[in-house]
Design a protein around this motif. Structure first.
Motif, PDB file in Angstrom:
ATOM      1  N   VAL A 167      44.140  34.521  41.798  1.00 24.91           N
ATOM      2  CA  VAL A 167      43.577  35.727  41.197  1.00 24.91           C
ATOM      3  C   VAL A 167      42.381  35.351  40.336  1.00 24.91           C
ATOM      4  CG1 VAL A 167      43.991  37.633  39.584  1.00 24.91           C
ATOM      5  CG2 VAL A 167      45.767  36.964  41.199  1.00 24.91           C
ATOM      6  N   LEU A 168      41.292  36.093  40.477  1.00 30.91           N
ATOM      7  CA  LEU A 168      40.128  35.937  39.611  1.00 30.91           C
ATOM      8  C   LEU A 168      40.108  37.091  38.619  1.00 30.91           C
ATOM      9  CD1 LEU A 168      37.401  34.617  38.844  1.00 30.91           C
ATOM     10  CD2 LEU A 168      36.325  36.092  40.563  1.00 30.91           C
ATOM     11  N   ASP A 169      40.181  36.775  37.331  1.00 33.38           N
ATOM     12  CA  ASP A 169      40.072  37.773  36.266  1.00 33.38           C
ATOM     13  C   ASP A 169      38.724  37.593  35.576  1.00 33.38           C
ATOM     14  OD1 ASP A 169      42.453  39.107  36.587  1.00 33.38           O
ATOM     15  OD2 ASP A 169      43.506  38.061  34.968  1.00 33.38           O
ATOM     16  N   VAL A 170      37.919  38.644  35.534  1.00 31.67           N
ATOM     17  CA  VAL A 170      36.588  38.568  34.953  1.00 31.67           C
ATOM     18  C   VAL A 170      36.468  39.588  33.821  1.00 31.67           C
ATOM     19  CG1 VAL A 170      34.106  38.640  35.376  1.00 31.67           C
ATOM     20  CG2 VAL A 170      35.648  37.933  37.212  1.00 31.67           C
ATOM     21  N   PRO A 221      42.398  37.241  47.117  1.00 28.91           N
ATOM     22  CA  PRO A 221      43.009  38.484  47.590  1.00 28.91           C
ATOM     23  C   PRO A 221      43.041  39.551  46.496  1.00 28.91           C
ATOM     24  CG  PRO A 221      44.696  36.850  47.156  1.00 28.91           C
ATOM     25  CD  PRO A 221      43.381  36.154  46.993  1.00 28.91           C
ATOM     26  N   LEU A 222      42.926  39.119  45.237  1.00 28.44           N
ATOM     27  CA  LEU A 222      42.899  40.058  44.116  1.00 28.44           C
ATOM     28  C   LEU A 222      41.864  39.594  43.100  1.00 28.44           C
ATOM     29  CD1 LEU A 222      44.011  42.490  42.516  1.00 28.44           C
ATOM     30  CD2 LEU A 222      45.713  40.937  41.523  1.00 28.44           C
ATOM     31  N   MET A 223      41.012  40.528  42.712  1.00 27.13           N
ATOM     32  CA  MET A 223      40.024  40.281  41.674  1.00 27.13           C
ATOM     33  C   MET A 223      40.125  41.427  40.669  1.00 27.13           C
ATOM     34  SD  MET A 223      35.941  39.825  42.296  1.00 27.13           S
ATOM     35  CE  MET A 223      36.347  38.840  43.744  1.00 27.13           C
ATOM     36  N   ARG A 224      40.227  41.083  39.402  1.00 21.41           N
ATOM     37  CA  ARG A 224      40.295  42.119  38.374  1.00 21.41           C
ATOM     38  C   ARG A 224      39.087  41.965  37.458  1.00 21.41           C
ATOM     39  NH1 ARG A 224      45.511  42.596  35.069  1.00 21.41           N
ATOM     40  NH2 ARG A 224      44.803  40.571  34.338  1.00 21.41           N
ATOM     41  N   VAL A 225      38.498  43.106  37.124  1.00 24.05           N
ATOM     42  CA  VAL A 225      37.304  43.095  36.280  1.00 24.05           C
ATOM     43  C   VAL A 225      37.517  44.023  35.092  1.00 24.05           C
ATOM     44  CG1 VAL A 225      34.829  43.538  36.160  1.00 24.05           C
ATOM     45  CG2 VAL A 225      35.809  42.591  38.259  1.00 24.05           C
ATOM     46  N   ARG A 226      37.192  43.500  33.909  1.00 28.27           N
ATOM     47  CA  ARG A 226      37.264  44.283  32.676  1.00 28.27           C
ATOM     48  C   ARG A 226      35.871  44.367  32.089  1.00 28.27           C
ATOM     49  NH1 ARG A 226      39.282  42.538  26.782  1.00 28.27           N
ATOM     50  NH2 ARG A 226      39.397  44.637  25.878  1.00 28.27           N
ATOM     51  N   MET A 227      35.447  45.570  31.679  1.00 32.21           N
ATOM     52  CA  MET A 227      34.113  45.780  31.125  1.00 32.21           C
ATOM     53  C   MET A 227      34.179  45.947  29.608  1.00 32.21           C
ATOM     54  SD  MET A 227      32.321  45.636  33.874  1.00 32.21           S
ATOM     55  CE  MET A 227      30.729  46.063  33.156  1.00 32.21           C
ATOM     56  N   LEU A 228      33.279  45.249  28.915  1.00 32.13           N
ATOM     57  CA  LEU A 228      33.173  45.362  27.456  1.00 32.13           C
ATOM     58  C   LEU A 228      31.695  45.557  27.114  1.00 32.13           C
ATOM     59  CD1 LEU A 228      35.192  42.695  28.209  1.00 32.13           C
ATOM     60  CD2 LEU A 228      35.799  43.051  25.809  1.00 32.13           C
ATOM     61  N   TYR A 229      31.352  46.719  26.596  1.00 29.14           N
ATOM     62  CA  TYR A 229      29.967  47.025  26.217  1.00 29.14           C
ATOM     63  C   TYR A 229      29.837  46.874  24.702  1.00 29.14           C
ATOM     64  CZ  TYR A 229      29.386  48.941  30.896  1.00 29.14           C
ATOM     65  OH  TYR A 229      29.319  49.089  32.256  1.00 29.14           O
ATOM     66  N   SER A 285      37.200  48.501  28.467  1.00 25.55           N
ATOM     67  CA  SER A 285      38.125  49.057  29.447  1.00 25.55           C
ATOM     68  C   SER A 285      39.308  48.111  29.632  1.00 25.55           C
ATOM     69  CB  SER A 285      37.420  49.238  30.799  1.00 25.55           C
ATOM     70  OG  SER A 285      37.249  47.986  31.453  1.00 25.55           O
ATOM     71  N   GLN A 286      40.299  48.560  30.369  1.00 27.34           N
ATOM     72  CA  GLN A 286      41.347  47.674  30.840  1.00 27.34           C
ATOM     73  C   GLN A 286      40.812  46.929  32.067  1.00 27.34           C
ATOM     74  OE1 GLN A 286      41.064  50.844  31.538  1.00 27.34           O
ATOM     75  NE2 GLN A 286      41.809  51.281  33.600  1.00 27.34           N
ATOM     76  N   PHE A 287      41.608  46.068  32.664  1.00 18.94           N
ATOM     77  CA  PHE A 287      41.222  45.434  33.909  1.00 18.94           C
ATOM     78  C   PHE A 287      41.318  46.445  35.052  1.00 18.94           C
ATOM     79  CE2 PHE A 287      42.143  41.168  32.015  1.00 18.94           C
ATOM     80  CZ  PHE A 287      40.965  40.541  32.393  1.00 18.94           C
ATOM     81  N   PHE A 288      40.327  46.427  35.929  1.00 19.11           N
ATOM     82  CA  PHE A 288      40.365  47.198  37.166  1.00 19.11           C
ATOM     83  C   PHE A 288      40.618  46.230  38.316  1.00 19.11           C
ATOM     84  CE2 PHE A 288      37.461  49.617  34.405  1.00 19.11           C
ATOM     85  CZ  PHE A 288      38.071  50.857  34.423  1.00 19.11           C
ATOM     86  N   ALA A 289      41.615  46.514  39.142  1.00 18.70           N
ATOM     87  CA  ALA A 289      41.919  45.682  40.303  1.00 18.70           C
ATOM     88  C   ALA A 289      41.002  46.082  41.447  1.00 18.70           C
ATOM     89  CB  ALA A 289      43.386  45.847  40.699  1.00 18.70           C
ATOM     90  N   LEU A 290      40.187  45.115  41.888  1.00 19.50           N
ATOM     91  CA  LEU A 290      39.249  45.382  42.973  1.00 19.50           C
ATOM     92  C   LEU A 290      39.767  44.744  44.264  1.00 19.50           C
ATOM     93  CD1 LEU A 290      35.856  44.673  41.135  1.00 19.50           C
ATOM     94  CD2 LEU A 290      37.166  46.799  41.248  1.00 19.50           C
TER      95      LEU A 290
END
Length: 230
Positions: free
Chosen positions: A48-51, A92-100, A120-125
């Motif tokens: 899993v890649l968490d960004v 197979p799973l990448m999650r992205v969280r945005m912080l402005y 935001s929370q993590f979004f599973a892409l």
């Protein structure tokens, strides 16, 4: 990918000494640096890649915000296409969280940015592409009347993300995570205020000491804690 991001995008990892180490990557993607031991472990199991993406959204950053928006939905495919081109197994799973982030401590005391940090929370892409897009699209650049911004506060919040760890159940996948790759990405065109900047501390929205360390050493200790970033 617009060239401005290749100049502004900086990722961070822990090096072997535990220090903050810069790792440059271009989300587009023309370059993705993954250590050799990571390449081999991605060929099987359920990696899993968490960004966590920290994006400077002060007034001077509108071009970068537009680039982030235009590339958001292609993020999952861009990374996996690059990995395939290198003969590396894809995520197979990448999650992205945005912080402005903007500025907790403008030069004029009391002239605070209305929303110095929006996260935001993590979004599973790719499963949550539409929710990811709905969060990213409305963001616009404003504020930050002096040059330094609150990048360290954003980095601190990103470190505290709800990272997946090996052994966790991958959300919505009925799979156990076998390897995790936490990554923090920062877009900015400005330096940061120092830790415990006096004006920032006077801002009623500034995070308490239990959340945001008051010394650089405290921030580095948090960075190096395996209980914070796996």
């Amino acid at each position: 990918m617009q060239s401005v991001l290749s100049r502004l995008l900086q990722s961070y990892r822990r090096d072997t000494s535990g220090a903050l180490a810069p790792l440059f990557a271009i989300i587009g993607i023309s370059k993705l640096d993954i250590a050799g031991h990571s390449q081999s472990s991605m060929s099987g199991g359920f990696p899993v890649l968490d960004v966590a993406m920290c994006v400077d959204s002060t007034g001077s950053m509108q071009m970068s915000l537009d680039a982030v928006k235009s590339n958001a939905l292609g993020f999952y495919n861009s990374i996996n296409n690059e990995l395939r081109s290198r003969g590396i197994g894809e995520f197979p799973l990448m999650r992205v969280r945005m912080l402005y982030f903007r500025d907790f401590g403008d030069a004029i005391k009391g002239n605070w940015d209305l929303e110095p940090l929006r996260t935001s929370q993590f979004f599973a892409l790719p499963d949550e592409n539409s929710d990811f897009d709905a969060f990213v699209t409305p963001q616009y650049a404003y504020g930050g009347s002096d040059t330094p911004e609150s990048g360290l506060e954003c980095l601190n919040d990103a470190m505290s993300s709800n990272w997946l760890r090996p052994g966790d159940e991958a959300p919505g996948k009925n799979q156990t995570v076998t390897a995790s790759y936490p990554l923090i990405v920062i877009w900015t065109d400005a330096p940061t205020h120092p830790v415990a900047f006096a004006n920032s501390l006077e801002n009623p929205k500034y995070p308490p000491a239990t959340v945001m360390p008051r010394t650089m050493q405290g921030l580095l200790d948090k960075w190096n804690s395996d209980t914070v970033i796996p």
